[in-house]
Design an enzyme around this catalytic site. Structure first.
Site, PDB file in Angstrom:
ATOM      1  CB  SER A 140     -30.539  49.913  18.962  1.00 12.06           C
ATOM      2  OG  SER A 140     -29.527  49.011  18.567  1.00 12.06           O
ATOM      3  CE1 TYR A 153     -28.200  53.458  15.646  1.00 19.92           C
ATOM      4  CE2 TYR A 153     -27.265  51.349  16.332  1.00 19.92           C
ATOM      5  CZ  TYR A 153     -28.339  52.098  15.897  1.00 19.92           C
ATOM      6  OH  TYR A 153     -29.559  51.485  15.697  1.00 19.92           O
TER       7      TYR A 153
HETATM    8  C1  8X3 Z   1     -28.840  47.961  15.256  1.00 21.05           C
HETATM    9  C2  8X3 Z   1     -28.098  47.008  16.099  1.00 21.05           C
HETATM   10  O1  8X3 Z   1     -25.839  45.880  16.450  1.00 21.05           O
HETATM   11  O2  8X3 Z   1     -26.081  47.217  14.449  1.00 21.05           O
HETATM   12  O3  8X3 Z   1     -29.596  48.865  15.999  1.00 21.05           O
HETATM   13  O4  8X3 Z   1     -25.881  48.268  16.593  1.00 21.05           O
HETATM   14  S1  8X3 Z   1     -26.406  47.115  15.874  1.00 21.05           S
END
Ligand code: 8X3
Length: 255
Positions: A140, A153
């Site tokens: 990501s 995340y």
């Molecule tokens: C998704 C991108 O910007 O929501 O992997 O982290 S974000």
């Protein structure tokens, strides 16, 4: 040798929806026998049947990438593996570091990092034996820059990125390449809704006013492109964002 055995085999994790399902479609159309894996067996069975009905070779295998014995049993069931797309993953919560739930962090690390580790370790022998293997890590843009509320995340996606970068260093000289695809804003049916635990209003705000966020199909197209380069060509890192997103923080919204 049967015709089925002649096709290169592509394993896709998280193939029940979004980027994983779209990648399975693209790789099947590009002439792979696709092995769809995900926890939700009904979904991957439906997709496998759709692909088979369209004349492709596809099969479904219910699998939780965080379950190492299950992953090992899956790997042992394959007669070959040419491509592994580590797509299973996702975000849980968008809380500040001060109040984030450690359980969310643990779960994100488990799926995004350890899931990728389990699958890659289990399939690396087959990928090597193929003579021209490809490991894709769907990371990501969150694995490349942080943002407020993203730490859990972002940390997990950094883990996935580092796994890909390190593996590439460690296996150079073997016939396996390691590709990282880092998508930015992708509007899928589940990513933001899962992140916000079913709060569809909050999930919709993520894409509010953005004319054209990426679709799962857009990202799958780039994965299939990277996989279809000649085996000596290694796309180390492919960052893909919608035109309206210049950085994680800089998004053009028409509102
Ligand atoms: C998704 C991108 O910007 O929501 O992997 O982290 S974000």
């Amino acid at each position: 040798m049967t015709a089925a055995a002649a096709l290169p085999v592509a394993v896709v994790t998280g193939a029940s929806s979004g980027i994983g399902a779209a990648t399975a479609r693209h790789l099947a159309a590009a002439g792979h026998r696709v092995v769809l894996t995900a926890r939700r067996e009904d979904r991957i069975r439906t997709l496998a049947a759709e692909l088979t009905g369209a004349g492709h070779q596809a099969e479904a295998y219910a699998l939780d990438v965080t379950d190492r014995p299950a992953v090992d049993a899956f790997a042992a069931s394959l007669d070959r593996c040419d491509v592994l797309v580590n797509n299973a993953g996702g975000a849980l919560g968008a809380d500040p570091v001060a109040t984030g739930d450690p359980e969310d962090w643990r779960r994100m690390y488990d799926v995004n990092v350890l899931g990728t580790l389990h699958m890659t370790q289990a399939l690396l022998p087959a990928l090597t034996a193929s003579g021209a293997g490809t490991v894709v890590v769907v990371s990501s843009t969150a694995g490349h820059a942080t943002y407020e509320g993203g730490a859990g995340y972002v940390a997990a996606k950094n883990g996935a990125r580092v796994l890909a970068e390190t593996l590439r260093l460690e296996i150079v000289g073997t016939p396996v390449r390691v590709v990282e695809v880092a998508p930015g804003m992708v509007k899928t049916e589940e990513f933001a809704t899962t992140r916000f635990r079913g709060d569809t209003e909050r999930a919709a705000k993520v894409y509010e006013g953005v004319a054209d966020p990426l679709s799962a199909d857009d990202v799958a197209d780039t994965i299939a492109w990277a996989v279809s380069r000649p085996p000596h060509v290694n796309i180390d890192l492919l960052v893909v964002r919608p035109r309206a997103q210049a950085s994680n923080h800089k998004v053009h919204r028409e509102i």
